[in-house]
Design a protein around this motif. Structure first.
Motif, PDB file in Angstrom:
ATOM      1  N   MET A 188     -24.156  41.468 -24.827  1.00  0.00           N
ATOM      2  CA  MET A 188     -23.822  40.727 -23.598  1.00  0.00           C
ATOM      3  C   MET A 188     -22.363  41.010 -23.210  1.00  0.00           C
ATOM      4  N   ILE A 189     -22.101  42.285 -22.894  1.00  0.00           N
ATOM      5  CA  ILE A 189     -20.735  42.716 -22.625  1.00  0.00           C
ATOM      6  C   ILE A 189     -20.233  42.186 -21.285  1.00  0.00           C
ATOM      7  N   MET A 190     -21.112  42.043 -20.330  1.00  0.00           N
ATOM      8  CA  MET A 190     -20.709  41.642 -18.981  1.00  0.00           C
ATOM      9  C   MET A 190     -20.379  40.152 -18.886  1.00  0.00           C
ATOM     10  N   LEU A 191     -20.784  39.365 -19.863  1.00  0.00           N
ATOM     11  CA  LEU A 191     -20.519  37.926 -19.828  1.00  0.00           C
ATOM     12  C   LEU A 191     -19.111  37.655 -20.352  1.00  0.00           C
ATOM     13  N   PRO A 192     -18.216  37.060 -19.534  1.00  0.00           N
ATOM     14  CA  PRO A 192     -16.848  36.761 -20.003  1.00  0.00           C
ATOM     15  C   PRO A 192     -16.879  35.814 -21.193  1.00  0.00           C
ATOM     16  N   PRO A 193     -16.222  36.165 -22.303  1.00  0.00           N
ATOM     17  CA  PRO A 193     -16.238  35.294 -23.496  1.00  0.00           C
ATOM     18  C   PRO A 193     -15.679  33.901 -23.239  1.00  0.00           C
ATOM     19  N   VAL A 194     -14.769  33.782 -22.256  1.00  0.00           N
ATOM     20  CA  VAL A 194     -14.155  32.478 -22.014  1.00  0.00           C
ATOM     21  C   VAL A 194     -15.191  31.451 -21.562  1.00  0.00           C
ATOM     22  N   PHE A 195     -16.255  31.881 -20.898  1.00  0.00           N
ATOM     23  CA  PHE A 195     -17.282  30.943 -20.463  1.00  0.00           C
ATOM     24  C   PHE A 195     -17.963  30.268 -21.651  1.00  0.00           C
ATOM     25  N   ILE A 196     -18.059  30.991 -22.762  1.00  0.00           N
ATOM     26  CA  ILE A 196     -18.712  30.455 -23.953  1.00  0.00           C
ATOM     27  C   ILE A 196     -17.712  29.755 -24.862  1.00  0.00           C
ATOM     28  N   SER A 197     -16.516  30.339 -25.010  1.00  0.00           N
ATOM     29  CA  SER A 197     -15.551  29.799 -25.961  1.00  0.00           C
ATOM     30  C   SER A 197     -14.897  28.513 -25.468  1.00  0.00           C
ATOM     31  N   LEU A 198     -14.736  28.361 -24.144  1.00  0.00           N
ATOM     32  CA  LEU A 198     -14.046  27.181 -23.622  1.00  0.00           C
ATOM     33  C   LEU A 198     -14.706  25.875 -24.053  1.00  0.00           C
ATOM     34  N   PRO A 199     -16.019  25.696 -23.903  1.00  0.00           N
ATOM     35  CA  PRO A 199     -16.624  24.430 -24.369  1.00  0.00           C
ATOM     36  C   PRO A 199     -16.441  24.204 -25.867  1.00  0.00           C
ATOM     37  N   PHE A 200     -16.528  25.272 -26.658  1.00  0.00           N
ATOM     38  CA  PHE A 200     -16.357  25.119 -28.110  1.00  0.00           C
ATOM     39  C   PHE A 200     -14.920  24.710 -28.456  1.00  0.00           C
ATOM     40  N   LYS A 201     -13.952  25.290 -27.768  1.00  0.00           N
ATOM     41  CA  LYS A 201     -12.557  24.930 -28.029  1.00  0.00           C
ATOM     42  C   LYS A 201     -12.284  23.473 -27.645  1.00  0.00           C
ATOM     43  N   ILE A 202     -12.816  23.059 -26.519  1.00  0.00           N
ATOM     44  CA  ILE A 202     -12.621  21.663 -26.111  1.00  0.00           C
ATOM     45  C   ILE A 202     -13.301  20.722 -27.088  1.00  0.00           C
ATOM     46  N   LEU A 203     -14.528  21.080 -27.508  1.00  0.00           N
ATOM     47  CA  LEU A 203     -15.260  20.245 -28.465  1.00  0.00           C
ATOM     48  C   LEU A 203     -14.505  20.147 -29.781  1.00  0.00           C
ATOM     49  N   LEU A 204     -14.011  21.270 -30.282  1.00  0.00           N
ATOM     50  CA  LEU A 204     -13.252  21.265 -31.535  1.00  0.00           C
ATOM     51  C   LEU A 204     -11.999  20.409 -31.395  1.00  0.00           C
ATOM     52  N   PHE A 205     -11.301  20.565 -30.277  1.00  0.00           N
ATOM     53  CA  PHE A 205     -10.058  19.823 -30.061  1.00  0.00           C
ATOM     54  C   PHE A 205     -10.315  18.327 -30.021  1.00  0.00           C
ATOM     55  N   VAL A 206     -11.427  17.930 -29.408  1.00  0.00           N
ATOM     56  CA  VAL A 206     -11.763  16.511 -29.327  1.00  0.00           C
ATOM     57  C   VAL A 206     -12.183  15.972 -30.696  1.00  0.00           C
ATOM     58  N   LEU A 207     -12.980  16.750 -31.435  1.00  0.00           N
ATOM     59  CA  LEU A 207     -13.481  16.288 -32.729  1.00  0.00           C
ATOM     60  C   LEU A 207     -12.355  16.074 -33.736  1.00  0.00           C
ATOM     61  N   VAL A 208     -11.339  16.917 -33.704  1.00  0.00           N
ATOM     62  CA  VAL A 208     -10.235  16.769 -34.661  1.00  0.00           C
ATOM     63  C   VAL A 208      -9.145  15.846 -34.114  1.00  0.00           C
ATOM     64  N   ASP A 209      -9.399  15.229 -32.960  1.00  0.00           N
ATOM     65  CA  ASP A 209      -8.404  14.347 -32.327  1.00  0.00           C
ATOM     66  C   ASP A 209      -7.103  15.118 -32.109  1.00  0.00           C
ATOM     67  N   GLY A 210      -7.233  16.214 -31.374  1.00  0.00           N
ATOM     68  CA  GLY A 210      -6.144  17.158 -31.219  1.00  0.00           C
ATOM     69  C   GLY A 210      -4.869  16.594 -30.620  1.00  0.00           C
ATOM     70  N   TRP A 211      -5.003  15.736 -29.614  1.00  0.00           N
ATOM     71  CA  TRP A 211      -3.793  15.206 -28.974  1.00  0.00           C
ATOM     72  C   TRP A 211      -3.000  14.351 -29.948  1.00  0.00           C
ATOM     73  N   ALA A 212      -3.708  13.589 -30.771  1.00  0.00           N
ATOM     74  CA  ALA A 212      -3.005  12.772 -31.766  1.00  0.00           C
ATOM     75  C   ALA A 212      -2.326  13.655 -32.807  1.00  0.00           C
ATOM     76  N   LEU A 213      -2.999  14.730 -33.234  1.00  0.00           N
ATOM     77  CA  LEU A 213      -2.403  15.637 -34.212  1.00  0.00           C
ATOM     78  C   LEU A 213      -1.160  16.325 -33.651  1.00  0.00           C
ATOM     79  N   VAL A 214      -1.257  16.780 -32.409  1.00  0.00           N
ATOM     80  CA  VAL A 214      -0.118  17.458 -31.791  1.00  0.00           C
ATOM     81  C   VAL A 214       1.044  16.488 -31.617  1.00  0.00           C
ATOM     82  N   THR A 215       0.739  15.282 -31.156  1.00  0.00           N
ATOM     83  CA  THR A 215       1.789  14.289 -30.949  1.00  0.00           C
ATOM     84  C   THR A 215       2.473  13.923 -32.257  1.00  0.00           C
ATOM     85  N   ARG A 216       1.679  13.701 -33.303  1.00  0.00           N
ATOM     86  CA  ARG A 216       2.257  13.359 -34.604  1.00  0.00           C
ATOM     87  C   ARG A 216       3.118  14.488 -35.142  1.00  0.00           C
TER      88      ARG A 216
END
Length: 211
Positions: free
Chosen positions: A176-204
């Motif tokens: 699937m070379i024609m499909l931009p990877p960002v379309f797939i990776s963006l939801p996973f990155k947001i999900l990971l960031f939310v699951l690990v409570d990313g804003w709290a980790l960054v702030t701390r």
């Protein structure tokens, strides 16, 4: 010069000094490091304009007030309140007020950066911190803040980069070379960031980096 002329000059000086407040906010506080790191977080997520710049600046401003709270309290106790009470002159208040800021900046400034600007300023080798002029300390502090912010930003970007690489390799293996990877990776990155409570980790991490 008459009284009216003196008043005009005083008003012009006051307006000019107010215009320097944003520069002082960037140069002598924790604001620049916090804002740069938050920008790295947004870049790592790949959300482009989310959160918007106004939100990031607002978060950075209030985190700066939180981090700089003890320093501002010292300035108020040592300089502002005595000056308002008429116990010290304005010049004495300025001298006393800059000491807590200098202490904060010295804690966050690398010795190598201080030596660099001492050498560039052609100043005799200082024996104590008191021998280092504020005009030398501020640029050294800014350079140190930029380096620290980029080091933190690098660590923040690494997990997002790994996700992008995994998604890109998976798409290539599936043809699937024609499909931009960002379309797939963006939801996973947001999900990971939310699951690990990313804003709290960054702030701390940001707040503790000033300890």
């Amino acid at each position: 010069m008459n009284v009216d002329g003196q008043n005009v000059v005083q008003v012009l000086l006051l307006v000019g000094s107010i215009s320097l407040v944003p520069a002082l906010l960037f140069c002598v506080t924790s604001f620049s490091r916090i804002l740069i790191v938050l920008g790295f977080v947004r870049a790592g997520l790949g959300t482009q304009t989310t959160p918007p710049n106004q939100v990031l600046v607002g978060i950075a401003l209030f985190l700066t007030l939180f981090v700089m709270g003890p320093t501002f309290d010292q300035i108020k106790d040592r300089a502002v309140e005595p000056a308002l009470a008429g116990k010290i002159s304005t010049a004495q208040a300025i001298d006393r007020g800059q000491e807590p800021l200098r202490e904060f900046m010295f804690k966050q400034t690398r010795t190598s950066d201080l030596k660099l600007f001492v050498r560039l300023g052609k100043i005799d080798a200082p024996k104590t911190r008191g021998d280092i002029p504020t005009r030398v300390l501020i640029p050294a502090f800014v350079i140190s803040e930029l380096k620290t912010a980029f080091q933190i930003g690098f660590l923040i970007l690494l997990p997002f980069l790994i996700i992008d690489l995994v998604v890109s390799a998976t798409l290539m293996s599936l043809g699937m070379i024609m499909l931009p990877p960002v379309f797939i990776s963006l939801p996973f990155k947001i999900l990971l960031f939310v699951l690990v409570d990313g804003w709290a980790l960054v702030t701390r991490s940001l707040v503790q980096s000033f300890g």
